[in-house]
Design a protein around this motif. Structure first.
Motif, PDB file in Angstrom:
ATOM      1  N   UNK A 184       0.822  -1.206   0.000  1.00 21.06           N
ATOM      2  CA  UNK A 184       0.000   0.000   0.000  1.00 21.06           C
ATOM      3  C   UNK A 184       0.863   1.266   0.000  1.00 21.06           C
ATOM      4  N   UNK A 185       2.110   1.134   0.460  1.00 19.77           N
ATOM      5  CA  UNK A 185       2.997   2.295   0.512  1.00 19.77           C
ATOM      6  C   UNK A 185       3.903   2.408  -0.711  1.00 19.77           C
ATOM      7  N   UNK A 186       3.829   1.419  -1.588  1.00 15.41           N
ATOM      8  CA  UNK A 186       4.758   1.350  -2.727  1.00 15.41           C
ATOM      9  C   UNK A 186       4.542   2.500  -3.719  1.00 15.41           C
ATOM     10  N   UNK A 187       5.654   3.166  -4.075  1.00 18.34           N
ATOM     11  CA  UNK A 187       5.599   4.203  -5.129  1.00 18.34           C
ATOM     12  C   UNK A 187       6.813   4.027  -6.028  1.00 18.34           C
ATOM     13  N   UNK A 188       6.777   4.679  -7.180  1.00 21.51           N
ATOM     14  CA  UNK A 188       7.929   4.686  -8.091  1.00 21.51           C
ATOM     15  C   UNK A 188       8.531   3.308  -8.315  1.00 21.51           C
ATOM     16  N   UNK A 189       7.719   2.341  -8.578  1.00 18.31           N
ATOM     17  CA  UNK A 189       8.261   1.014  -8.831  1.00 18.31           C
ATOM     18  C   UNK A 189       7.518   0.393  -9.991  1.00 18.31           C
ATOM     19  N   UNK A 190       8.157  -0.517 -10.681  1.00 16.23           N
ATOM     20  CA  UNK A 190       7.430  -1.223 -11.736  1.00 16.23           C
ATOM     21  C   UNK A 190       8.043  -2.591 -12.016  1.00 16.23           C
ATOM     22  N   UNK A 191       7.224  -3.413 -12.608  1.00 15.37           N
ATOM     23  CA  UNK A 191       7.674  -4.739 -13.054  1.00 15.37           C
ATOM     24  C   UNK A 191       7.366  -4.841 -14.538  1.00 15.37           C
ATOM     25  N   UNK A 192       8.367  -5.244 -15.312  1.00 15.97           N
ATOM     26  CA  UNK A 192       8.169  -5.432 -16.746  1.00 15.97           C
ATOM     27  C   UNK A 192       8.201  -6.920 -17.064  1.00 15.97           C
TER      28      UNK A 192
END
Lengths: 101, 562
Positions: B481-489
């Protein structure tokens, strides 16, 4: 070995008490209950506190009751099961179709 | 009603006749025992009045003869005596007489006796009729059962491949079994096995076994996975079986290399895997409803995939084994069953031990359900498994390459699990059967690693205890719920490598990487609560490679490897 049934008409709640070995020998009594309109209700409780054992035909009877009580919308509580009876119901994955306690 | 009078005195006869005719009975007269028998055969009377002392043939002999001729048909015989003489009465009863009348005749008494006896006769006749009908039904049912048995045996014989890897013990309660065992090789040389247990022993099993056998064998030969097969079996059995009838079943699939086992357990006792020394290393408990209960859209096809070394033994049984009772009416039960695999550490547990244990336990007890126990020995020395050329032909049908690349940011990671979507996409393009569960395992393993360990920095070691397991999930929820600026490709590409069509799966996350070596515990200690890990994926894929940092992984999935 017996099945008895009580109905709380005010709440439209049916309580079925089963005693002894819940197996094929109860089939005709159980079917009689299912075909009796007086034994239909909105909510069902099956008291299995005195059930010593059950087999696959008992599971079949529970499925028949569930269908009669509205299939996926059925409201059926199976209560007071001994731990080994709960194990058997869980092995059959019946906790997904009945409220088991 | 017809009444036969056997009486040598003409006067006596006519007195009796006139009394009976007054009550509207039809009277047949005989002058002696011999004539009485002839008239009995000719006129088939309902009741016989028999004098004892007659010329030519006396009443005792005639009574005996009439009773013999009438067989199980009840013909009341009333003997007529002039004096109450106990010895003659006893003798006449021994000859088959049912009652007696004293001379001189009393009209009321005669009538009352006839009415009472004809009442008994009626009862007797209806009983006999019921018996006859029951007998006929019984014969009919037996004949039907023989037909069902024949069909059933035929289905099972047709279905039973001669595989030395699979040993079975099947003990039916009645003359035919409600348990079914199917086993067949997949096109790629793997092995599919199904052990099923129908409700009841008779007709249900026979009705269900035929389509079940067809579906299992046809789909196995075409290369469908056991997940696909379970879906189809459920759909068909739901349609044909009555509501309260179903088929509990375990299905397993071993790939040709014997590196993975896929299992679907619907309401059967645990599937047990032991190493070659008989030590229990894995159990797959039931997590599904039996086949034929839930509707197609509610059916759960989820498969449990686990790693194998290739020399394990797998045991499957029906619940008849667990339900067998000893003389104290205690069940054999799961604990005794599991105990066999723990106790026998020094000596190798096998099918014969299990059967021996069962019988020593249930001696003087009761076994009232079919019992089936299956042992699958994966040792390559026991049996070799070969791919047939159908698999090659099937794989040659792939002629096109394609690729897709999708990226998920923090927001979408919170909202959705993309793995099922990706899987649907791959399945939509590919037409090869039987790879769904395996691809799902690969993709979801990588995705979970990237999200849980790469981005959320969760320690998988937490999951080694039940309390830690709960902690793991509450931390996971919080950090997600706190996750920001992240991604999975995730990129998926189907292409030809070394003249073979493969699927290349790349998963990359923006995290700081994770220690693959630490995370991927070895297979041996991989049976706990923690995920089966990268080690399992390595067994499914042709190759798995992580980059140095641990935030990028590439797997090459070969259709040929299954």
């Amino acid at each position: 070995m017996s099945i008895s049934i009580t109905k709380d008409s005010a709440n439209d709640e049916v309580c079925i008490t089963i005693q002894g070995r819940f197996d094929f020998s109860m089939n005709s009594d159980f079917r009689k209950i299912l075909s009796d309109p007086d034994c239909l209700g909105d909510k069902y409780t099956i008291d299995m506190g005195a059930v010593e054992d059950l087999d696959s035909s008992a599971l079949g009877m529970l499925l028949l009751l569930r269908e009669k009580a509205g299939g996926d919308n059925a409201n059926i509580n199976i209560t007071r099961c001994r731990p080994d009876i709960i194990e058997m119901l869980k092995m059959a994955n019946f906790q997904t179709m009945f409220n088991i306690a | 009603m017809k009444i036969l009078i056997a009486e040598d005195s003409k006067l006596s006869r006519s007195v009796l006749s006139s009394i009976l005719e007054k009550y509207d009975y039809t009277v047949i007269e005989a002058e002696n025992g011999e004539e009485a028998i002839e008239k009995y055969i000719e006129f088939d009377p309902d009741i016989v009045l028999m004098d004892l002392m007659m010329p030519v043939m006396n009443g005792y002999t005639a009574t005996k003869e009439i009773k013999r001729i009438s067989g199980d048909k009840f013909i009341p015989v009333i003997v007529i005596t002039s004096i109450v003489e106990t010895s003659s009465l006893t003798e006449s009863v021994e000859c088959g007489a049912d009652d007696y009348l004293n001379k001189p005749y009393n009209a009321e008494a005669i009538h009352a006796k006839i009415v009472a006896l004809s009442r008994i006769k009626k009862l007797h006749d209806s009983l006999r009729e019921h018996e006859r009908r029951l007998e006929a039904l019984n014969e009919e049912a037996e004949a039907d059962l023989l037909v069902a048995e024949h069909i059933y045996d035929f289905v099972l014989d047709k279905g039973h491949d001669v595989l030395s890897s699979v040993r079975k013990y099947m003990r039916p309660v009645t003359n035919f079994n409600g348990d079914i065992l199917f086993s067949a090789h997949t096109p790629s040389g793997g092995l599919n096995i199904m052990l099923g247990d129908f409700t009841g022993h008779g007709l249900t099993a026979a009705i269900g076994a035929i389509p079940a056998s067809d579906i299992f064998h046809q789909m196995t030969v075409k290369g469908f996975s056991i997940g696909d097969i379970a879906v189809e079996l459920n759909k068909r059995l739901k349609k044909i079986l009555p509501l309260n009838m179903f088929c509990a079943a375990s299905l397993i699939e071993i790939d040709q290399e014997r590196t993975t086992m896929s299992a679907w357990n619907g309401s059967m006792p645990d599937i047990i895997v032991t190493d070659s020394n008989g030590n229990l290393i894995n159990r797959i408990a039931s997590s599904h409803t039996a086949l034929g209960i839930v509707s197609d859209d509610k059916f759960d096809r989820k498969i449990d995939i686990s790693s194998l070394k290739g020399d394990e033994l797998i045991y499957m049984c029906s619940d008849g084994l667990l339900d067998a009772r000893n003389k104290d009416s205690e069940k054999f039960g799961m604990d005794n069953y599991l105990g066999l695999f723990e106790r026998n550490k020094s000596s190798h547990v096998n099918l014969n031990n299990i059967v021996d244990e069962l019988f020593s336990f249930a001696e003087d007890g009761e076994i009232n359900d079919d019992i089936s126990i299956i042992e699958v020995n994966l040792d390559k020395n026991v049996d070799t498994w070969h791919a047939d050329n159908k698999d090659l032909i099937e794989r040659k049908r792939i002629t096109t390459g394609w690729s897709a690349s999708i990226s998920f940011d923090a927001g979408s990671l919170r909202e959705t699990n993309p793995v099922p979507l990706l899987l649907d996409m791959v399945n939509g393009i590919n037409v090869i059967h039987g790879h769904k569960e395996r691809l799902y395992t690969v993709m979801s393993e990588f995705f979970t690693n990237s999200l849980d360990h790469g981005l959320l920095r969760l320690e998988s070691s937490l999951k080694s205890s039940p309390e830690g397991f709960m902690e793991y999930f509450s931390q996971r929820e919080k950090r997600l719920s706190e996750l920001t600026d992240a991604s999975i490709m995730i990129s998926i590409e189907q292409k030809k490598i070394d003249d073979e069509w493969v699927i290349v799966i790349d998963v990359k996350d923006t995290g700081s990487g994770f220690d693959v070596k630490k995370s991927s515990a070895t297979l041996e200690d991989n049976s706990g609560l923690s995920g089966r890990g990268v080690e399992l994926v390595k067994r499914i894929c042709r190759s798995v490679e992580y980059n140095e940092k641990g935030n990028e992984v590439r797997a090459i999935y070969s259709f040929a490897k299954k």
